[in-house]
Design an enzyme around this catalytic site. Sequence first.
Site, PDB file in Angstrom:
ATOM      1  N   SER A 120       0.811  -1.217   0.000  1.00 48.91           N
ATOM      2  CA  SER A 120       0.000   0.000   0.000  1.00 48.91           C
ATOM      3  C   SER A 120       0.847   1.271   0.000  1.00 48.91           C
ATOM      4  O   SER A 120       0.438   2.290  -0.563  1.00 48.91           O
ATOM      5  CB  SER A 120      -0.933   0.013   1.217  1.00 48.91           C
ATOM      6  OG  SER A 120      -1.932  -0.965   1.109  1.00 48.91           O
ATOM      7  N   HIS A 162      -1.237  -9.548  -0.838  1.00 46.97           N
ATOM      8  CA  HIS A 162      -1.667  -8.733  -1.963  1.00 46.97           C
ATOM      9  C   HIS A 162      -1.502  -9.484  -3.274  1.00 46.97           C
ATOM     10  O   HIS A 162      -0.758 -10.473  -3.354  1.00 46.97           O
ATOM     11  CB  HIS A 162      -0.857  -7.439  -2.018  1.00 46.97           C
ATOM     12  CG  HIS A 162      -1.110  -6.515  -0.873  1.00 46.97           C
ATOM     13  ND1 HIS A 162      -0.460  -5.314  -0.724  1.00 46.97           N
ATOM     14  CD2 HIS A 162      -1.941  -6.617   0.189  1.00 46.97           C
ATOM     15  CE1 HIS A 162      -0.874  -4.712   0.372  1.00 46.97           C
ATOM     16  NE2 HIS A 162      -1.775  -5.486   0.948  1.00 46.97           N
TER      17      HIS A 162
END
Length: 543
Positions: A84, A427
Amino acid sequence: MFGRLYKATLWARISSMLALWVILTVTPGAADAAKNLIVMVPDGTGATHTTLARWVSESQRLAIDSMHVGAVRTYGADSMVTDSAPAATAFATGHKSSDKFIGVLPGPVTIPGVPPVPEELQYKPVATVLEGAKLLGKATGLVATSNIQHATPAGFSAHWPDRNNYNEIAEQQVYQDIDVVLGGGKLYLMPASQGGKRTDGENLLNVLMKRGYTIVETRDDLLNTTADRVWGLFAPDAMQRDLDRAEFAPQEPSLAEMTKKAIEILSKNPQGFFLFVEGSEIDWSSHANDPVGVVTDYLAFDAAVQVALDFAKQHGDTVVAVFSDHGNGGMSIGNARTNKTYSKMSFDSVVQALRKAKLTAEGVAKKIGNDRSEAHIRTVVSTYWGIDDLTPEEIAAIQNYDGKHLSYALGPIMSVRSNIGWSTNGHTGEDLFFYHFGLNVPTGTVENTDLAHAMASLMGFSLADIDARLYRSAEAVAAQYGARLSIDRSDPENPVLVLRNGWTARFPFSKDILILDGHTFRLKAPTVFAPNTGKVYINLELE
């Protein structure tokens, strides 16, 4: 040097930029349409997340369904699957960056197609679209359901090579002079001596009050305030999942309520505003493979999107952009159990259990607590999920789980009963959808970095120009003024850059303060230290 690097990077990406950047810069009225810009990120959300949320929604419709759609690529400077932090850096600053980096240029680049950064510029702080909007005189805001120091909101408001240093990020955010900040994270503004996490002895709540902020800590306080500068601190750390809020923290506002209030306050500025909104915990539920948390937090995010769209439709000068930073979990509708039955998979077999859930996996984990007895586990799971057929293997998985979040043992239990599959707890690297309202042009497939440059263009500035104004090398400034440069570390937790040449200028790290011969002035950006290189970057423009 930095201007040449920017031009080289832009040229290297011209094929994708043509899809968005060129359109926005030549479309008549495009700049006028972005007096206000609202950027909304459902963290960790992929196509399956939105598809499942749409099915579970009673209306079978999402706010994003009315928006134009393009696609965005998400990889970072050193990985095909981004964290992120570099993802936020990309769409806040226009630069791909390294793992865990917030608002700074990368170190060595390893992904093909990403231009390498000259060694002397590696780890340098780079300006964000929020900072650019602020220089234009626009109001600015951050809204998130995580602690506000978390990676994605931090990407727009801080500069540091470690997303986990919440104390550093918090200090930079406070001294960024953002008009509205709403989320969790009170612990990182308070000194340890007062129950907080700060080790530098500073109480940033006092700084906020001295700077004219109204601090609100409950839903009622937020909805009732008439202040123009508001800092909302609704939880010590992260806020609750949306579905869990009524049970565990009914005093917290929803994401839609925070978004509506932020727009109400920011829209008072005649120059317009920039607002960033994140549905933070969709990502966290994805990590836990929890479809209940994914769906309910996404629907809460979508309600906030509707708030933004309602405002934008009433004001022809507002653009709303919605895009995720990365995928998470490899979520699928259909799993190994449906290999041979997928063509007969009923609506109820996917949706029914999710609609019945009263808490997310995180909420069920809290209810289980430290009592891992089989009877207690069965009672809690039956009460809040309506599941009465836990297998011995599932009971054992819950009882024996020794990780940080028990939700990781619970999420798969609901997934199996909803025919939801997952490939990872981490992810994923696929391209994602980019939804937009107010551009009224096709955007094609673009890089996440292109979004930053497009946003800057819409608001009428160049990120390279803003960066040159805000973050100058202290060494270069010292050379320009013939000054001696040193760092005062007499207080190790609060170092200060010092320049001397018949006068003495002191720049406290992470603050927008200049103390010149004993007189204190406010600057337009904080002083930023780059720990990887030992360099300091300063701003010389006074507020």
